[in-house]
Design an enzyme around this catalytic site. Structure first.
Site, PDB file in Angstrom:
ATOM      1  N   LYS A   1       2.524   9.656   8.579  1.00  0.00           N
ATOM      2  CA  LYS A   1       1.457   9.178   9.768  1.00  0.00           C
ATOM      3  C   LYS A   1       2.350   9.934  10.855  1.00  0.00           C
ATOM      4  CE  LYS A   1      -0.548   5.486   7.870  1.00  0.00           C
ATOM      5  NZ  LYS A   1      -1.462   5.641   7.888  1.00  0.00           N
TER       6      LYS A   1
ATOM      7  N   PHE B   1       0.653  -1.224   0.005  1.00  0.00           N
ATOM      8  CA  PHE B   1      -0.167  -0.245   0.313  1.00  0.00           C
ATOM      9  C   PHE B   1       0.482   1.055  -0.074  1.00  0.00           C
ATOM     10  CE2 PHE B   1      -2.861   3.475   2.342  1.00  0.00           C
ATOM     11  CZ  PHE B   1      -3.850   3.174   1.284  1.00  0.00           C
TER      12      PHE B   1
ATOM     13  N   ASP C   1       9.598   2.413   1.618  1.00  0.00           N
ATOM     14  CA  ASP C   1       8.330   3.117   2.512  1.00  0.00           C
ATOM     15  C   ASP C   1       7.732   2.700   3.750  1.00  0.00           C
ATOM     16  OD1 ASP C   1       5.550   3.983   2.646  1.00  0.00           O
ATOM     17  OD2 ASP C   1       4.805   3.564   1.312  1.00  0.00           O
TER      18      ASP C   1
HETATM   19  C1  LIG Z   1       2.868   1.960   3.909  1.00  0.00           C
HETATM   20  C2  LIG Z   1       2.180   3.136   3.583  1.00  0.00           C
HETATM   21  N1  LIG Z   1       2.378   4.250   2.357  1.00  0.00           N
HETATM   22  C3  LIG Z   1       1.676   5.170   2.565  1.00  0.00           C
HETATM   23  C4  LIG Z   1       0.623   5.142   2.715  1.00  0.00           C
HETATM   24  C5  LIG Z   1      -0.651   6.656   2.335  1.00  0.00           C
HETATM   25  O1  LIG Z   1      -0.275   7.596   3.499  1.00  0.00           O
HETATM   26  P1  LIG Z   1      -1.688   8.680   3.208  1.00  0.00           P
HETATM   27  O2  LIG Z   1      -2.576   8.055   4.008  1.00  0.00           O
HETATM   28  O3  LIG Z   1      -1.034   9.885   4.366  1.00  0.00           O
HETATM   29  O4  LIG Z   1      -1.799   8.977   1.478  1.00  0.00           O
HETATM   30  C6  LIG Z   1       0.209   4.976   3.343  1.00  0.00           C
HETATM   31  C7  LIG Z   1      -1.572   4.878   4.735  1.00  0.00           C
HETATM   32  O5  LIG Z   1      -1.792   4.631   5.240  1.00  0.00           O
HETATM   33  C8  LIG Z   1       0.924   3.808   3.884  1.00  0.00           C
HETATM   34  O6  LIG Z   1       0.666   2.762   5.473  1.00  0.00           O
END
Ligand SMILES: Cc1ncc(COP(=O)(O)O)c(C=O)c1O
Length: 416
Positions: free
Chosen positions: A269, A155, A240
């Site tokens: 986050k 994700f 990520d």
């Molecule tokens: C691993 C990861 N990358 C990217 C995101 C996307 O972040 P945002 O919701 O702040 O755009 C999330 C959100 O849950 C995530 O868990």
């Protein structure tokens, strides 16, 4: 505690208390329905606890989806917000911003990185990483190098590029045409990555632990193996760490468990404990492809968000919260393992690192989530049928015991 809605409607008494039923009706009527919301409104929080509009108290093991690492209403965070809001909220990146520079320096001093770009969310941090990879590849190889390999079940966000990087059809459906240049392989499969790399590949983007995908932990050799493959092919490796970073897994960065570092890392986050922020960190070699005007953000790195980020990051380091997360995570995993031994027919597996823990169930996870909520514990789901726990890193042992006890009882409530 009485809570006031600042919204008024014609003919309504000023400053009335929240009427939960009416609030839910308004939500259904005025908001686009992108979220399946729990039937409650949270109105106050302190540490690992939150209260709803009816005054009911909960243990918050959602942490705003792994955001509130320092817990709710942390005095240092509140103090910084008050002070910075009253001093200077926003100026553009046409000027030097002391808080932004200091936060970047701190992040670099505590990671593999040499430079940072600030944005406002995880998706934006990943967009920045995608742009960096492609620009770097163009400048270090053939002009048609731009493909990025990502992992199934991962994700990376909801913008068009990041939802395409997210190799899950359920998030992409209906948004076609999707941008090109992404190739998907199974998670935790080095051979598949090796086979997928070709002359058009620019980089690999991966979560060190898949969070949303089900708290999926790769084999020990996976991240070092990816590092090796990327080095051999002369392509970039991006971690990520939007969910796994900032101490969540028991080390400041999850990549430290694997003993290898990426070329680029994305954060969001927990970086400002709930104030929107994103950050893309990179080595000098990669970062230098950005030159004035090639990328930007109006809000990214503004004095408010980065002042809070500074406070959060220094608190995390000074109070050794990653170590605490490791310790508390072991305790919580042990407690949940005990629940699994007691209920082997409903709990299939407990897995996690630090305070990111998944509990695989053989009963519907939604029912268990609701039963936990009724008993005063808020938790998340992940993947197909996994209960996900992501409490604040400041959580105490008594709260962990209580949470495990509630999960146990909630499992007892659910019909098998
Ligand atoms: C691993 C990861 N990358 C990217 C995101 C996307 O972040 P945002 O919701 O702040 O755009 C999330 C959100 O849950 C995530 O868990």
């Amino acid at each position: 505690m009485a809570t006031r809605l600042s919204i008024e409607r014609p003919g309504r008494r000023k400053g009335r208390d929240v009427d939960t039923k009416e609030l839910i009706e308004w939500t259904d009527r005025y908001l686009m329905t992108t979220a399946k919301r729990f039937p409650l409104a949270l109105v106050r929080g302190e540490g690992a606890r939150v209260w709803d509009s009816e005054g009911k108290e909960y243990l918050d093991f959602t942490g705003g989806i792994a955001v509130t690492a320092l817990g709710h209403s942390h005095p240092k965070v509140v103090g910084t917000m008050r002070e910075q809001a009253a001093t200077l909220l926003h100026v553009s990146n046409l000027f030097h911003i002391p808080q932004q520079t200091h936060l970047a320096k701190l992040l670099c001093e505590h990671s593999f990185a040499d430079r940072v770009f600030f944005s406002n969310s995880g998706a934006e941090a990943n967009e920045t990483a995608i742009k960096l990879i492609r620009k770097w590849a163009k400048e270090h190889g053939a002009s048609d190098r731009g493909d990025i390999i990502t992992m199934r079940g991962g994700f990376h966000g909801r913008t068009l590029a990041t939802v395409t990087a997210t190799a899950q059809e359920k998030y992409q459906h209906g948004y076609e045409p999707l941008p090109g240049g992404f190739k998907y392989v199974p998670f935790n499969d080095l051979r598949a990555v090796e086979r997928a790399i070709d002359s058009r590949t620019a980089g690999v983007l991966v979560e060190p632990i898949q969070g949303e995908g089900g708290v999926n932990i790769p084999d020990e050799g996976y991240l070092p193996g990816l590092r090796k493959l990327c080095d051999e092919a002369g392509i970039l490796l991006v971690f990520d760490e939007i969910q796994t970073g900032m101490g969540r897994t028991g080390k400041l960065w999850c990549y430290e468990h694997a003993g290898v570092s990426p070329d680029v890392m994305t954060l969001a986050k927990a970086l400002a404990n709930g104030v929107p922020i994103g950050a893309t960190l990179a080595t000098e070699n990669v970062a230098r492809v950005f030159t004035p005007g090639t990328h930007g953000s109006t809000f990214g790195g503004n004095p408010f968000a980065t002042a809070v980020g500074l406070t959060v990051f220094s608190t995390l380091v000074e109070e050794r919260l990653p170590e605490r997360a490791a310790r508390m995570g072991r305790l919580l995993s042990d407690r949940l393992e005990a629940v699994r031994s007691k209920r082997p027919n409903v709990v299939k597996e407990v897995r996690g690192k630090g305070l990111l823990i998944g509990v695989d169930l053989s009963v519907p996870v939604g029912d268990v989530l609701a039963a936990c909520r009724d008993r005063g514990l808020l938790v998340l789901t992940a993947g197909d049928n996994t209960l996900r726990l992501a409490p604040p890193l400041i959580v105490d042992e008594a709260s962990l015991d209580r949470a495990a006890d509630i999960v146990d009882r909630a499992l007892g409530d659910v019909r098998t």
